[in-house]
Design an enzyme around this catalytic site. Sequence first.
Site, PDB file in Angstrom:
ATOM      1  N   ASP A 188       0.845  -1.193   0.000  1.00  0.00           N
ATOM      2  CA  ASP A 188       0.000   0.000   0.000  1.00  0.00           C
ATOM      3  C   ASP A 188       0.884   1.248   0.000  1.00  0.00           C
ATOM      4  O   ASP A 188       1.903   1.306   0.697  1.00  0.00           O
ATOM      5  CB  ASP A 188      -0.923  -0.013   1.232  1.00  0.00           C
ATOM      6  CG  ASP A 188      -2.087   0.952   1.084  1.00  0.00           C
ATOM      7  OD1 ASP A 188      -3.236   0.496   0.944  1.00  0.00           O
ATOM      8  OD2 ASP A 188      -1.838   2.189   1.098  1.00  0.00           O
ATOM      9  N   ILE A 189       0.493   2.242  -0.757  1.00  0.00           N
ATOM     10  CA  ILE A 189       1.294   3.468  -0.882  1.00  0.00           C
ATOM     11  C   ILE A 189       1.263   4.294   0.409  1.00  0.00           C
ATOM     12  O   ILE A 189       2.148   5.112   0.659  1.00  0.00           O
ATOM     13  CB  ILE A 189       0.787   4.313  -2.084  1.00  0.00           C
ATOM     14  CG1 ILE A 189       1.875   5.221  -2.615  1.00  0.00           C
ATOM     15  CG2 ILE A 189      -0.478   5.093  -1.742  1.00  0.00           C
ATOM     16  CD1 ILE A 189       1.556   5.852  -3.969  1.00  0.00           C
TER      17      ILE A 189
ATOM     18  N   ASN B 143     -12.984  -3.136   2.245  1.00  0.00           N
ATOM     19  CA  ASN B 143     -13.951  -2.052   2.361  1.00  0.00           C
ATOM     20  C   ASN B 143     -14.895  -2.095   1.165  1.00  0.00           C
ATOM     21  O   ASN B 143     -14.449  -2.205   0.029  1.00  0.00           O
ATOM     22  CB  ASN B 143     -13.220  -0.712   2.409  1.00  0.00           C
ATOM     23  CG  ASN B 143     -12.316  -0.590   3.633  1.00  0.00           C
ATOM     24  OD1 ASN B 143     -12.673  -1.059   4.705  1.00  0.00           O
ATOM     25  ND2 ASN B 143     -11.148   0.012   3.482  1.00  0.00           N
TER      26      ASN B 143
ATOM     27  N   GLY C 203     -16.184   2.671   3.351  1.00  0.00           N
ATOM     28  CA  GLY C 203     -15.009   3.532   3.228  1.00  0.00           C
ATOM     29  C   GLY C 203     -14.131   3.192   2.034  1.00  0.00           C
ATOM     30  O   GLY C 203     -12.943   3.524   2.015  1.00  0.00           O
ATOM     31  N   GLN C 204     -14.718   2.531   1.017  1.00  0.00           N
ATOM     32  CA  GLN C 204     -13.925   2.174  -0.166  1.00  0.00           C
ATOM     33  C   GLN C 204     -13.586   3.430  -0.964  1.00  0.00           C
ATOM     34  O   GLN C 204     -14.456   4.270  -1.223  1.00  0.00           O
ATOM     35  CB  GLN C 204     -14.724   1.189  -1.043  1.00  0.00           C
ATOM     36  CG  GLN C 204     -13.943   0.656  -2.226  1.00  0.00           C
ATOM     37  CD  GLN C 204     -14.706  -0.433  -2.983  1.00  0.00           C
ATOM     38  OE1 GLN C 204     -15.834  -0.795  -2.626  1.00  0.00           O
ATOM     39  NE2 GLN C 204     -14.087  -0.954  -4.033  1.00  0.00           N
TER      40      GLN C 204
ATOM     41  N   HIS D  70     -10.046  -5.106  -3.460  1.00  0.00           N
ATOM     42  CA  HIS D  70      -8.721  -5.363  -2.910  1.00  0.00           C
ATOM     43  C   HIS D  70      -8.866  -5.802  -1.475  1.00  0.00           C
ATOM     44  O   HIS D  70      -9.718  -5.294  -0.739  1.00  0.00           O
ATOM     45  CB  HIS D  70      -7.836  -4.111  -2.989  1.00  0.00           C
ATOM     46  CG  HIS D  70      -8.510  -2.857  -2.535  1.00  0.00           C
ATOM     47  ND1 HIS D  70      -9.381  -2.140  -3.326  1.00  0.00           N
ATOM     48  CD2 HIS D  70      -8.456  -2.205  -1.345  1.00  0.00           C
ATOM     49  CE1 HIS D  70      -9.829  -1.089  -2.655  1.00  0.00           C
ATOM     50  NE2 HIS D  70      -9.287  -1.115  -1.450  1.00  0.00           N
TER      51      HIS D  70
ATOM     52  N   HIS E 115      -7.013  -5.731   1.975  1.00  0.00           N
ATOM     53  CA  HIS E 115      -5.909  -5.179   2.757  1.00  0.00           C
ATOM     54  C   HIS E 115      -5.382  -6.272   3.687  1.00  0.00           C
ATOM     55  O   HIS E 115      -6.178  -6.982   4.313  1.00  0.00           O
ATOM     56  CB  HIS E 115      -6.397  -4.048   3.674  1.00  0.00           C
ATOM     57  CG  HIS E 115      -6.874  -2.820   2.975  1.00  0.00           C
ATOM     58  ND1 HIS E 115      -6.094  -1.694   2.819  1.00  0.00           N
ATOM     59  CD2 HIS E 115      -8.080  -2.524   2.412  1.00  0.00           C
ATOM     60  CE1 HIS E 115      -6.784  -0.754   2.202  1.00  0.00           C
ATOM     61  NE2 HIS E 115      -8.000  -1.229   1.936  1.00  0.00           N
TER      62      HIS E 115
HETATM   63  P1  5GP Z   1      -9.778   1.522   0.159  1.00  0.00           P
HETATM   64  O1  5GP Z   1      -9.905   2.802   0.918  1.00  0.00           O
HETATM   65  O2  5GP Z   1     -10.433   1.621  -1.198  1.00  0.00           O
HETATM   66  O3  5GP Z   1     -10.174   0.305   0.922  1.00  0.00           O
HETATM   67  O4  5GP Z   1      -8.216   1.317  -0.053  1.00  0.00           O
HETATM   68  C1  5GP Z   1      -7.508   1.858  -1.113  1.00  0.00           C
HETATM   69  C2  5GP Z   1      -6.043   1.740  -0.730  1.00  0.00           C
HETATM   70  O5  5GP Z   1      -5.261   1.963  -1.880  1.00  0.00           O
HETATM   71  C3  5GP Z   1      -5.598   2.781   0.300  1.00  0.00           C
HETATM   72  O6  5GP Z   1      -5.070   2.112   1.456  1.00  0.00           O
HETATM   73  C4  5GP Z   1      -4.537   3.590  -0.425  1.00  0.00           C
HETATM   74  O7  5GP Z   1      -3.468   3.990   0.389  1.00  0.00           O
HETATM   75  C5  5GP Z   1      -4.106   2.660  -1.536  1.00  0.00           C
HETATM   76  N1  5GP Z   1      -3.652   3.337  -2.736  1.00  0.00           N
HETATM   77  C6  5GP Z   1      -4.253   4.401  -3.349  1.00  0.00           C
HETATM   78  N2  5GP Z   1      -3.563   4.750  -4.446  1.00  0.00           N
HETATM   79  C7  5GP Z   1      -2.500   3.899  -4.518  1.00  0.00           C
HETATM   80  C8  5GP Z   1      -1.405   3.776  -5.450  1.00  0.00           C
HETATM   81  O8  5GP Z   1      -1.275   4.500  -6.432  1.00  0.00           O
HETATM   82  N3  5GP Z   1      -0.508   2.784  -5.203  1.00  0.00           N
HETATM   83  C9  5GP Z   1      -0.613   1.946  -4.130  1.00  0.00           C
HETATM   84  N4  5GP Z   1       0.330   1.014  -3.983  1.00  0.00           N
HETATM   85  N5  5GP Z   1      -1.637   2.039  -3.248  1.00  0.00           N
HETATM   86  C10 5GP Z   1      -2.561   2.998  -3.445  1.00  0.00           C
END
Ligand code: 5GP
Length: 112
Positions: free
Chosen positions: A29-30, A85, A91-92, A98, A100
């Site tokens: 994760d970034i 999520n 909170g997606q 994906h 986590h």
């Molecule tokens: P969500 O909030 O949809 O469950 O999670 C999305 C996740 O993607 C977040 O934890 C966010 O930090 C990660 N993310 C968003 N953009 C990027 C990216 O460009 N590269 C990577 N490796 N992770 C990302």
Amino acid sequence: MDCLFCKIVSGDIPAQKIYEDDQILAFNDISPQAPVHFLVIPKKHISTLNHLTADDKELAGHILLTAQHLAKESGCEAGFRVVMNCEEHGGQTVYHIHMHVLGKRQMTWPPG
Ligand code: 5GP
Ligand code: ZN
């Protein structure tokens, strides 16, 4: 399709990949929320958990077992957390499913 994670799958956007096969990809994760924080995604675009179908059963199981395997490889012997999520209240933020995987610190419950 304008999807961030499809672009990571295609290589148009770089990521720190930790596992890849013909079906799935895992990458860090970034914005890590724990010392270990990676995402496991299907290569095919599925926007949310609500869009998963019975045809995806094997794929979903493969994602889960790969999460377990990579958590072990990442040193999460003391346990870890998986989170998916789903849509607004979940909170997606990225609409390509994906899982986590977070580890190497104590998690708390309930979530915020
Ligand atoms: P969500 O909030 O949809 O469950 O999670 C999305 C996740 O993607 C977040 O934890 C966010 O930090 C990660 N993310 C968003 N953009 C990027 C990216 O460009 N590269 C990577 N490796 N992770 C990302
Ligand atoms: Zn996608």
